[in-house]
Design a protein around this motif. Structure first.
Motif, short mmCIF file in Angstrom:
data_model
loop_
_atom_site.label_atom_id
_atom_site.label_comp_id
_atom_site.label_asym_id
_atom_site.label_seq_id
_atom_site.Cartn_x
_atom_site.Cartn_y
_atom_site.Cartn_z
N ILE A 299 0.86 -1.18 0.00
CA ILE A 299 0.00 0.00 0.00
C ILE A 299 0.90 1.23 0.00
N ALA A 300 0.65 2.12 -0.93
CA ALA A 300 1.38 3.40 -0.98
C ALA A 300 0.49 4.49 -0.41
N ALA A 301 0.99 5.23 0.58
CA ALA A 301 0.24 6.30 1.22
C ALA A 301 0.77 7.65 0.77
N MET A 302 -0.11 8.47 0.19
CA MET A 302 0.28 9.81 -0.20
C MET A 302 0.54 10.67 1.04
N PRO A 303 1.33 11.74 0.92
CA PRO A 303 1.60 12.60 2.08
C PRO A 303 0.32 13.27 2.59
N VAL A 304 0.28 13.44 3.88
CA VAL A 304 -0.81 14.16 4.56
C VAL A 304 -0.18 15.34 5.29
N PRO A 305 -0.74 16.54 5.19
CA PRO A 305 -0.15 17.70 5.88
C PRO A 305 0.03 17.44 7.37
N ASP A 306 1.19 17.80 7.88
CA ASP A 306 1.53 17.52 9.28
C ASP A 306 1.15 18.72 10.16
N ARG A 307 -0.15 19.01 10.19
CA ARG A 307 -0.64 20.10 11.02
C ARG A 307 -1.98 19.67 11.63
N GLY A 308 -2.31 20.24 12.78
CA GLY A 308 -3.57 19.91 13.42
C GLY A 308 -3.72 18.41 13.60
N ILE A 309 -4.90 17.90 13.28
CA ILE A 309 -5.14 16.46 13.41
C ILE A 309 -4.36 15.66 12.38
N GLY A 310 -3.79 16.35 11.38
CA GLY A 310 -2.90 15.68 10.44
C GLY A 310 -1.68 15.09 11.13
N ARG A 311 -1.23 15.70 12.23
CA ARG A 311 -0.11 15.13 12.98
C ARG A 311 -0.48 13.77 13.55
N ALA A 312 -1.73 13.65 14.00
CA ALA A 312 -2.19 12.37 14.53
C ALA A 312 -2.29 11.33 13.41
N ILE A 313 -2.79 11.74 12.24
CA ILE A 313 -2.87 10.82 11.11
C ILE A 313 -1.47 10.31 10.75
N ASN A 314 -0.50 11.22 10.69
CA ASN A 314 0.85 10.81 10.33
C ASN A 314 1.49 9.94 11.40
N ASP A 315 1.20 10.23 12.65
CA ASP A 315 1.70 9.37 13.73
C ASP A 315 1.17 7.95 13.55
N ARG A 316 -0.13 7.85 13.25
CA ARG A 316 -0.75 6.53 13.10
C ARG A 316 -0.22 5.80 11.87
N LEU A 317 0.01 6.52 10.79
CA LEU A 317 0.58 5.90 9.60
C LEU A 317 2.00 5.40 9.86
N ARG A 318 2.79 6.18 10.60
CA ARG A 318 4.15 5.73 10.93
C ARG A 318 4.11 4.45 11.75
N ARG A 319 3.15 4.38 12.70
CA ARG A 319 3.03 3.16 13.51
C ARG A 319 2.61 1.98 12.65
N ALA A 320 1.69 2.22 11.72
CA ALA A 320 1.23 1.14 10.86
C ALA A 320 2.33 0.65 9.92
#
Length: 327
Positions: A299-320
């Motif tokens: 699975i290829a994940a496109m970048p998500v802006p690292d601001r607001g709740i986007g930081r949480a999304i990126n944290d979760r993607l890094r864990r996954a």
């Protein structure tokens, strides 16, 4: 805090009914419990749970506690073993949270579970919380009603100062009787693990079910904040993709998804981070399941802006995407 201050209402029948109606619409309501004030949203709604994370500026998708009016109601969504049944019998309603396996038909949003196959559940003792749960008729996700990293609120005025217009209504239950968060015990295997101490003491819990392990012992229990890799798809996840490789599914974000994907899921075509958060865990599971069925390699994940709740999304993607433990 910018915006109008939220209304603080005495918990009359009319106020309880209004709070339930707001919850039905996806709004957030602050309610008193015996521990601290909670920021409540419909635990069965991805969008309402995402709104909780956004309102708290929560930096990670830590699992949220789902609140129920009774153990019987909680048993619809999670599985109780004999230890859980005994703890519920002794300490519920009260300041004890149990992390238990999700049932296959669990109604609670995967976002509230942080994508795990477990769910934290509690039956609060506070009369106002009980009345709202009864009126609403569904479980409520309700972490402490404060900005992430700040002191938990024990008065309605604390909630107003912390969250302002981010909460639609505050039910005034006076000062919280206990004033610290609930004890948390994970029962996900042979070991009972104390994840967080609280008003129900370690000695009381051990008197009910026997010895307790502690966070970091007996392996890594899948509970709040305990794992570097939470729900990880079986297919490898590649982050910050700007192009697709052969045989990859696409986790897209925004109005210009990468072309050529045989299988894709767009977290938010409009680039809305809160919408993306609401879709994240369901998207990962769907791409993983369907991708494996189609014989895809990752699975290829496109970048998500690292601001607001986007930081949480990126944290979760890094864990996954983190390396899996070697078994």
């Amino acid at each position: 805090m910018n915006g109008p201050s939220p209304r603080i209402l005495s918990p009359t029948d009319e106020a309880i009914a209004e709070a339930a109606a707001l919850l039905e619409k996806g709004a957030l309501v602050a309610l008193p419990t015996e521990t601290v004030y909670g920021l409540a949203g419909d635990a069965t709604s991805d969008s309402a749970v995402a709104a909780i994370f956004a309102a708290k500026d929560r930096p990670q998708f830590n699992p949220l506690i789902a609140h129920y009016p009774s153990a019987e109601a909680a048993a619809r969504d999670v599985s109780f073993d004999p230890r859980a049944q005994e703890l519920a019998r002794r300490f519920w309603p009260g300041p004890l949270t149990l992390v238990l396996p999700r049932r296959a038909d669990c109604r609670v949003s995967l976002l509230a579970s942080a994508g795990l196959d477990s769910q934290a559940v509690r039956v609060p003792r506070h009369e106002v919380a009980q009345r709202l749960l009864a009126k609403f008729g569904r479980p409520l996700a309700a972490p402490s009603a404060n900005r992430s990293g700040r002191v938990s609120p024990t008065l309605p005025q604390h909630v107003a100062e912390e969250l302002g217009h981010r909460v639609a209504l505050i039910l005034d239950g006076g000062a919280c009787a206990i004033g610290i968060e609930s004890s948390v015990v994970a029962l996900l295997g042979n070991d009972a693990v104390l994840l967080r101490p609280g008003a129900v003491t370690e000695e009381e819990i051990q008197a009910a079910i026997g010895p307790l392990a502690h966070a970091g012992e007996a392996g890594q229990p899948r509970g709040p904040g305990m794992m570097a890799s939470h729900y990880a798809p079986e297919l490898p996840l590649r982050l910050d993709a700007t192009s697709l490789r052969d045989n990859e599914a696409l986790l897209a974000f925004g109005s210009q998804p990468l072309p050529g994907a045989a299988l894709s899921f767009n977290l938010s075509a409009g680039g809305d981070l809160q919408e993306a958060a609401a879709h994240l865990f369901a998207a990962l599971r769907q791409l993983d399941r369907d991708g494996r069925c189609q014989g895809l390699s990752g699975i290829a994940a496109m970048p998500v802006p690292d601001r607001g709740i986007g930081r949480a999304i990126n944290d979760r993607l890094r864990r996954a995407a983190a390396p899996r433990p070697v078994s």
